[in-house]
Write a protein that holds these residues in place. Structure first.
Motif, PDB file in Angstrom:
ATOM      1  N   GLY A  80      73.771  62.635  40.195  1.00 27.45           N
ATOM      2  CA  GLY A  80      72.907  63.667  40.738  1.00 27.45           C
ATOM      3  C   GLY A  80      73.642  64.939  41.100  1.00 27.45           C
ATOM      4  N   LYS A 124      63.387  63.816  46.158  1.00 28.92           N
ATOM      5  CA  LYS A 124      63.496  63.733  44.700  1.00 28.92           C
ATOM      6  C   LYS A 124      63.249  65.095  44.063  1.00 28.92           C
ATOM      7  CE  LYS A 124      61.608  60.829  40.951  1.00 28.92           C
ATOM      8  NZ  LYS A 124      60.579  59.794  40.645  1.00 28.92           N
ATOM      9  N   ASP A 127      66.286  67.457  44.493  1.00 27.83           N
ATOM     10  CA  ASP A 127      67.345  67.247  43.504  1.00 27.83           C
ATOM     11  C   ASP A 127      67.049  67.979  42.203  1.00 27.83           C
ATOM     12  OD1 ASP A 127      69.251  65.789  44.887  1.00 27.83           O
ATOM     13  OD2 ASP A 127      68.326  63.859  44.429  1.00 27.83           O
ATOM     14  N   GLN A 128      65.789  67.979  41.794  1.00 27.33           N
ATOM     15  CA  GLN A 128      65.444  68.696  40.567  1.00 27.33           C
ATOM     16  C   GLN A 128      65.539  70.206  40.749  1.00 27.33           C
ATOM     17  OE1 GLN A 128      65.023  67.299  37.513  1.00 27.33           O
ATOM     18  NE2 GLN A 128      65.723  65.518  38.682  1.00 27.33           N
ATOM     19  N   THR A 131      69.201  71.053  40.471  1.00 28.33           N
ATOM     20  CA  THR A 131      69.659  70.984  39.084  1.00 28.33           C
ATOM     21  C   THR A 131      69.289  72.239  38.316  1.00 28.33           C
ATOM     22  OG1 THR A 131      69.528  68.564  39.045  1.00 28.33           O
ATOM     23  CG2 THR A 131      69.393  69.695  36.926  1.00 28.33           C
ATOM     24  N   ALA A 478      66.310  60.616  35.759  1.00 31.92           N
ATOM     25  CA  ALA A 478      66.045  60.878  37.177  1.00 31.92           C
ATOM     26  C   ALA A 478      64.762  60.213  37.661  1.00 31.92           C
ATOM     27  CB  ALA A 478      65.958  62.386  37.415  1.00 31.92           C
TER      28      ALA A 478
END
Length: 490
Positions: A80, A124, A127-128, A131, A478
């Motif tokens: 991650g 969650k 985290d995206q 990214t 993911a």
């Protein structure tokens, strides 16, 4: 220069130069990184050559973003966004990348009020966002259909205001010919959960922007504490659309707002607090002696200007804590103070008008940046608004700085960024939230990061779709339940 194809990076860097050769990457020991004061905020350089991986960032965020780019050069199974990079034995191309974002505000909003989304799902999503180099998470915490924020001294906000007895089945056509599901919906965060979300986001260079929507969209609060409204007691709203129930302007209601904001300011240390200001029907204020008195005391010509007065009053409390108030674009019409950061949602022209009036603006129009709109004409699409679909291509083609704004950017107001929003009237589960968000969020990441078009330039949609295809395995790894690509991307 190398003839090998450029790597499929999202967002695509400003400058990317490939050179002959590869480097066998074995993990963190091959990475050298540091701060370069000659680079700007969030700017970075990434070089891979025979000596390994060299990263320079203008600040910690720049270094972090360079590492996200490096992760996209590695297999989808890489860890991650904050974990040590543990891929081993991977041949990386020799490449030099120089990159920086166009806009300082690159946001995504989650409406957790209409349908509650648990804290684990919010993490969650963070985290995206990390990214994709997005740096603002806007949490819409309160609305007519649910109050998700605990406030000491007001336990009924979550005991009563977080629960509605049922919801509409299908599209709410605003007539009496609707069906209800008969299923209660509820949910609220604990203070500890919200503090964890804030810390988790900050570690990934994301600022959480809390929203308590005031003075409209307040029926859940009025259901919990009827004295905050006007007229008869009510329940938490079970329909979508705009409620006529708004906060009254009594002293005790203003005290309530202050106490709620004190809790928000304590939980969320970021520089911004969103105070709503959208879709405020004025009927109850027109019929209120207190509202008329407020108008007289403030020298306001009509009840329409009371919204600006309210936003100014609430904003004073936010400013006194060293934060900046944020509000939806209706507050411009109401004459809100010029240091209010305006989110222009009703269309690009409202953003232009706000900038020309001297406000800083985050451009977030409905459409194409409302991800609750369906994604194609297919009857298989989930229930949504009946307007035309918002496709992946529609999002990709959007330009945050409107044509014709011109020199207004050099005046008192400016466009400081852009934001995509996921409203959840018709998004009842985490699965549906992911389906509506991905892969459209990939297109938005490009919109928020990439440089503005120069005259004669155009966007490469086909190239972007190829990069999306190569990015989808990363979403799969993911655990993101994204909408598959099909022929409806145009």
């Amino acid at each position: 220069m190398s003839n090998q194809p450029a790597p499929a990076l999202i967002p695509q860097p400003r400058q990317l130069h490939l050179f002959p050769g590869t480097f066998r990457f074995e993990g963190e020991s091959d990475i050298r990184s540091g701060i370069d004061p000659q680079l700007g905020a969030e700017e970075y350089m990434l070089t891979i050559d025979g000596n390994g991986v060299a990263i320079s960032g203008g600040d910690d965020a720049g270094v972090f973003y360079a590492r996200q780019t490096l992760r996209q050069l590695l297999p989808p199974t890489a860890s991650g966004p904050l974990d040590p990079i543990d891929a081993r034995g991977v041949d990386l191309p020799h490449v030099h990348i120089e990159d920086r974002p166009e806009y300082p505000w690159r946001g995504f909003m989650l409406d957790v009020a209409r349908h509650f989304l648990p804290a684990g799902f919010v993490l969650k999503v963070i985290d995206q966002l990390a990214t994709l180099k997005l740096n603002r998470l806007h949490l819409h915490l309160t609305d007519d259909q649910g109050w998700r924020l605990p406030v000491p001294g007001y336990p009924r906000l979550t005991e009563v205001g977080s629960k509605r007895r049922e919801s509409i089945v299908g599209y709410d056509n605003q007539t009496d010919d609707v069906e209800y599901d008969g299923t209660p919906h509820e949910g609220a965060y604990t203070r500890a959960e919200l503090q964890h979300i804030v810390r988790y986001a900050a570690e990934r260079h994301i600022t959480v922007v809390p929203e308590v929507d005031l003075p409209g969209h307040a029926q859940a609060a009025i259901a919990a504490y009827p004295h905050l409204g006007s007229g008869e007691p009510t329940e938490v709203r079970t329909r979508w659309g705009i409620s006529s129930r708004i906060l009254n302007l009594e002293d005790y209601t203003l005290d309530f707002v202050t106490e709620v904001l004190d809790e928000v300011l304590d939980i969320f240390p970021g520089g911004y607090v969103h105070i709503g200001g959208d879709e405020v029907p004025r009927r109850e204020w027109r019929e209120s002696a207190t509202a008329q008195q407020r108008m007289s005391e403030a020298g306001l010509p009509d009840v329409e200007q009371l919204l600006g007065w309210f936003v100014g009053r609430v904003g004073e409390h936010v400013r006194a804590a060293g934060r900046r108030p944020v509000a939806w674009d209706e507050v411009v019409d109401g004459g809100a103070p010029k240091d209010t950061l305006v989110m222009a949602w009703r269309g690009v022209q409202h953003g232009v008008n706000a900038v020309r009036a001297g406000y800083d603006v985050v451009v977030t129009p409905r459409p194409p940046l409302y991800f609750d709109f369906r994604q194609s004409e297919s009857p298989e699409e989930p229930v949504s608004f009946p307007e035309a679909p918002t496709t992946l291509a529609d999002v990709f083609r959007f330009e945050p700085l409107p044509d014709g704004l011109g020199d207004a950017q050099d005046g008192d107001g400016r466009v400081i960024g852009t934001q995509a929003n996921l409203w959840t009237e018709y998004v009842p589960t985490t699965e549906s939230a992911e389906y509506m968000t991905f892969p459209r969020l990939l297109a938005f990441a490009e919109v928020a990061w990439r440089p503005r078009l120069e005259e004669g330039e155009s966007r490469d949609l086909d190239g972007f779709l190829e990069r999306v295809e190569q990015h989808l395995p990363r979403l799969h790894e993911a655990g993101i339940r994204y909408r598959p690509l099909d022929g409806d991307t145009e």
